[in-house]
Design an enzyme around this catalytic site. Structure first.
Site, short mmCIF file in Angstrom:
data_model
loop_
_atom_site.label_atom_id
_atom_site.label_comp_id
_atom_site.label_asym_id
_atom_site.label_seq_id
_atom_site.Cartn_x
_atom_site.Cartn_y
_atom_site.Cartn_z
N CYS A 194 0.83 -1.20 0.00
CA CYS A 194 0.00 0.00 0.00
C CYS A 194 0.87 1.26 0.00
O CYS A 194 1.59 1.49 -0.97
CB CYS A 194 -1.00 -0.02 1.15
SG CYS A 194 -2.33 1.19 0.97
N GLU A 225 -2.86 -8.97 2.52
CA GLU A 225 -3.32 -9.54 3.78
C GLU A 225 -4.83 -9.42 3.95
O GLU A 225 -5.41 -10.06 4.84
CB GLU A 225 -2.59 -8.89 4.96
CG GLU A 225 -3.07 -7.51 5.35
CD GLU A 225 -2.54 -6.37 4.48
OE1 GLU A 225 -2.77 -5.21 4.84
OE2 GLU A 225 -1.90 -6.66 3.44
N HIS A 230 -3.84 -4.59 -0.69
CA HIS A 230 -3.48 -5.26 0.56
C HIS A 230 -3.59 -6.77 0.38
O HIS A 230 -4.69 -7.31 0.44
CB HIS A 230 -4.41 -4.82 1.69
CG HIS A 230 -4.20 -3.43 2.16
ND1 HIS A 230 -3.29 -3.11 3.15
CD2 HIS A 230 -4.78 -2.26 1.78
CE1 HIS A 230 -3.32 -1.80 3.36
NE2 HIS A 230 -4.21 -1.26 2.53
#
Length: 220
Positions: free
Chosen positions: A85, A196, A194
């Site tokens: 990011c 994750e 992202h």
């Protein structure tokens, strides 16, 4: 018994939500430490540079813990770094938000600016335009990833140098505006989205990155 996974340091520079990055890397098979300790960061098989929020604040936080020097030393030695990011955005020369221009890490030429789309921020799941030869997106060419951002690198101007392989740039699009969604540039990789937060696709991407790592050299 299975072999232990690669040793990863997530740079602890005060960015929010880093625990989800740590958990995702652990789930992908890595041994993870959240720290700003230079010795640990330089000795790790891979370094992850997270970032959320404003460009100016993130680059200031990274410099405050000596992260800029750690990143520079790792890349100079060919040691892998992954930005996430705003961790991608700060790799560019500069970023401009709310009329304020901040100097980035300068690994890539160019500027991060506000997205020119009818609706900003860009928030949600989107496909990406993946280049041929990618290792990061192997098996993920048609998958969707989770984005949350109002700014992006909307041009790529780095030219190949000599015999070095040309960087592989993955593009995203929001409201008709194209932006850099990921870069694979030798030891330096980064994603605007992202991983994750991107479910199975993000987990596979992290495993792909971990699979490119070699054990870092140890001191004699």
């Amino acid at each position: 018994m299975s072999e232990p996974g690669p040793r990863i340091v997530v740079l602890d520079h005060g960015s929010g939500n880093v625990r989800s990055v740590v958990r995702a890397l652990e789930a992908a098979g890595a041994q993870v430490a959240l720290t700003a300790d230079a010795d640990q960061a330089l000795a790790a098989d891979g370094l992850v540079v997270p970032g959320v929020g404003a460009y100016e604040a993130t680059i200031a936080q990274i410099r405050a813990v000596g992260g800029d020097r750690i990143i520079e030393r790792r890349l100079a030695g060919g040691l892998p770094v992954l930005g996430i990011c705003v961790g991608l955005q700060v790799m560019f020369e500069r970023g401009t938000e709310h009329g304020v221009t901040s100097t980035g890490l300068g690994q890539w030429p160019g500027e991060v600016t506000r997205l020119q789309a009818p609706v900003v921020p860009h928030m949600g799941w989107n496909t990406v335009e993946v280049p041929q030869g990618t290792r990061l997106f192997a098996g993920l060419e048609e998958e969707r990833f989770y984005f949350v951002h109002s700014y992006g690198a909307r041009q790529w101007t780095l030219e190949p140098v000599g015999p070095m392989p040309a960087p592989l740039v993955t593009w995203g699009e929001h409201g008709g505006d194209r932006f850099v969604a990921a870069v694979e540039n030798g030891p330096l990789c980064a994603t605007q989205f992202h991983p994750e937060k991107s479910g199975a696709a993000g987990a596979r991407l992290l495993r792909n990155w971990l699979g490119t790592l070699r054990p870092a050299p140890t001191a004699a």
